[in-house]
Motif scaffolding. Structure first.
Motif, PDB file in Angstrom:
ATOM      1  N   ARG A 133      43.239  30.678  47.736  1.00  0.00           N
ATOM      2  CA  ARG A 133      42.473  29.662  47.041  1.00  0.00           C
ATOM      3  C   ARG A 133      43.374  28.419  46.942  1.00  0.00           C
ATOM      4  O   ARG A 133      44.472  28.386  47.493  1.00  0.00           O
ATOM      5  N   SER A 134      42.964  27.385  46.285  1.00  0.00           N
ATOM      6  CA  SER A 134      43.738  26.142  46.176  1.00  0.00           C
ATOM      7  C   SER A 134      45.137  26.414  45.611  1.00  0.00           C
ATOM      8  O   SER A 134      45.327  27.307  44.791  1.00  0.00           O
ATOM      9  N   PHE A 135      46.103  25.613  46.043  1.00  0.00           N
ATOM     10  CA  PHE A 135      47.484  25.769  45.594  1.00  0.00           C
ATOM     11  C   PHE A 135      47.672  25.123  44.217  1.00  0.00           C
ATOM     12  O   PHE A 135      47.238  23.991  43.989  1.00  0.00           O
ATOM     13  N   MET A 136      48.365  25.820  43.327  1.00  0.00           N
ATOM     14  CA  MET A 136      48.738  25.204  42.047  1.00  0.00           C
ATOM     15  C   MET A 136      49.575  23.951  42.282  1.00  0.00           C
ATOM     16  O   MET A 136      49.516  22.996  41.506  1.00  0.00           O
ATOM     17  N   SER A 137      50.338  23.956  43.354  1.00  0.00           N
ATOM     18  CA  SER A 137      51.219  22.821  43.642  1.00  0.00           C
ATOM     19  C   SER A 137      50.458  21.539  43.944  1.00  0.00           C
ATOM     20  O   SER A 137      51.046  20.449  43.935  1.00  0.00           O
ATOM     21  N   ASN A 138      49.142  21.626  44.175  1.00  0.00           N
ATOM     22  CA  ASN A 138      48.356  20.401  44.345  1.00  0.00           C
ATOM     23  C   ASN A 138      48.453  19.518  43.101  1.00  0.00           C
ATOM     24  O   ASN A 138      48.289  18.301  43.174  1.00  0.00           O
ATOM     25  N   CYS A 139      48.742  20.144  41.960  1.00  0.00           N
ATOM     26  CA  CYS A 139      48.856  19.390  40.711  1.00  0.00           C
ATOM     27  C   CYS A 139      50.063  18.465  40.695  1.00  0.00           C
ATOM     28  O   CYS A 139      50.161  17.597  39.817  1.00  0.00           O
ATOM     29  N   LEU A 140      50.977  18.638  41.632  1.00  0.00           N
ATOM     30  CA  LEU A 140      52.112  17.722  41.706  1.00  0.00           C
ATOM     31  C   LEU A 140      51.661  16.287  41.980  1.00  0.00           C
ATOM     32  O   LEU A 140      52.399  15.339  41.682  1.00  0.00           O
ATOM     33  N   ALA A 265      49.514  38.261  40.101  1.00  0.00           N
ATOM     34  CA  ALA A 265      49.816  36.889  40.511  1.00  0.00           C
ATOM     35  C   ALA A 265      50.336  36.092  39.322  1.00  0.00           C
ATOM     36  O   ALA A 265      50.020  36.366  38.166  1.00  0.00           O
ATOM     37  N   ARG A 266      51.152  35.077  39.600  1.00  0.00           N
ATOM     38  CA  ARG A 266      51.691  34.213  38.552  1.00  0.00           C
ATOM     39  C   ARG A 266      50.597  33.331  37.964  1.00  0.00           C
ATOM     40  O   ARG A 266      49.704  32.872  38.667  1.00  0.00           O
ATOM     41  N   SER A 267      50.731  33.038  36.687  1.00  0.00           N
ATOM     42  CA  SER A 267      49.762  32.176  36.004  1.00  0.00           C
ATOM     43  C   SER A 267      50.096  30.711  36.224  1.00  0.00           C
ATOM     44  O   SER A 267      51.219  30.366  36.622  1.00  0.00           O
ATOM     45  N   PHE A 268      49.127  29.838  35.897  1.00  0.00           N
ATOM     46  CA  PHE A 268      49.404  28.400  35.985  1.00  0.00           C
ATOM     47  C   PHE A 268      50.492  28.005  34.997  1.00  0.00           C
ATOM     48  O   PHE A 268      51.318  27.128  35.292  1.00  0.00           O
ATOM     49  N   GLY A 269      50.507  28.635  33.825  1.00  0.00           N
ATOM     50  CA  GLY A 269      51.549  28.334  32.858  1.00  0.00           C
ATOM     51  C   GLY A 269      52.939  28.616  33.404  1.00  0.00           C
ATOM     52  O   GLY A 269      53.882  27.839  33.171  1.00  0.00           O
ATOM     53  N   GLU A 270      53.089  29.719  34.137  1.00  0.00           N
ATOM     54  CA  GLU A 270      54.377  30.039  34.757  1.00  0.00           C
ATOM     55  C   GLU A 270      54.746  28.986  35.796  1.00  0.00           C
ATOM     56  O   GLU A 270      55.900  28.538  35.878  1.00  0.00           O
TER      57      GLU A 270
END
Length: 285
Positions: A133-140, A265-270
């Protein structure tokens, strides 16, 4: 020998970090000088999907590959798979996208990934598909406004996405490349929960210890911002994808990371805590 393509990319560099010491590893990138801290013993080679000779050099003696392609609508997969088959590669682990499995998804990016997956399946080599799914790193991409204004701006801020930490994708890839039982499998990879941009803003603010506010972009504003970075056809695909997210198409949580790695899987908070420095204001002494 295992070849990692896209070794300087978001997922590729994490894949390199995850490999156990002692695994014969070769890293392919268009710009070898851009490779930072290379794993001890890993080779670095220049390779371009449009240059068959460079692919032949990169693939010499390789039996397994982590494949990342990025030119949407292009023929990079076809060119690489042709070269890999000729070089005697046995197993290709391809980074694809979760939208491939969604019958309602028919945007440019998804169609391209479906074709690419089909080419791999028909290649005669063993294969495994990783569909994140979408990468959390997109939030960078929010880092600048967060540092300067304390604000996050996004389209459809309340829509949910079971986004994933790229490090989890990398760990799955390494387990697949170094283990058994994954050939002919397609793994959908998500985070542990579906989360909205509004919720991510709240979590990020808690991690940073500062109040952040969320501002909703209109579709017109989002389109204008995307057009400053991408071609119009790709922008339309991204907006179509955002529309599917608003309809709930990206909220499903899968067990792919747990199934392969044996841990959640790791959470967004992590993820946010591990990348807080990217969002923190620059302190001038």
């Amino acid at each position: 020998m295992i070849l990692v393509t896209g070794a300087t990319g978001t997922v590729g560099q994490e894949v390199v970090r995850c490999f156990p010491v002692g695994v014969p590893l070769r890293l392919m990138t268009r710009n070898p000088a851009g490779v930072g801290a290379v794993r001890p013993g890993a080779e670095v080679v220049a390779g371009d999907y449009g240059d068959p000779e460079s692919l032949a050099v990169a693939l010499e003696g390789v039996r397994k590959v982590f494949l990342v392609t990025g030119r949407v609508g292009g023929d990079e997969d076809e060119a690489f798979l042709r070269a890999a088959r000729a070089a005697g590669v046995r197993h290709v682990v391809k980074l694809s996208a979760a939208s491939v499995a969604d019958a309602r998804a028919d945007d440019l990016v998804t169609r391209w990934q479906r074709v690419s997956e089909g080419l791999l399946r028909a290649s005669g080599m063993e294969w495994t598909l990783l569909r994140p799914r979408s990468f959390m790193s997109n939030c960078l991409s929010w880092a600048g406004p967060v540092r300067a204004e304390g604000v996050v701006r996004a389209l459809y801020g309340s829509s949910l996405n079971a986004c994933i930490d790229p490090r989890d994708i990398a760990e799955v890839a390494v387990r697949v490349l170094t283990g058994e039982g994954h050939r002919g499998m397609a793994y959908t990879l998500t985070g542990p929960e579906a989360i909205s941009a509004v919720q991510q803003t709240r979590v990020l603010g808690q991690v940073l210890g500062v109040p952040l506010r969320f501002e909703e972009l209109t579709p017109a504003q989002a389109r204008a911002a995307l057009l400053r970075r991408y071609p119009a056809e790709l922008v339309q695909a991204l907006l179509s994808s955002a529309g599917r997210q608003r309809e709930g198409a990206k909220a499903g949580v899968g067990s792919g990371v747990l199934d392969v790695t044996g841990r959640p899987a790791r959470s967004f908070g992590e993820w946010a805590a591990d990348h807080a420095e990217a969002f923190a204001p620059v302190v001038v002494s």
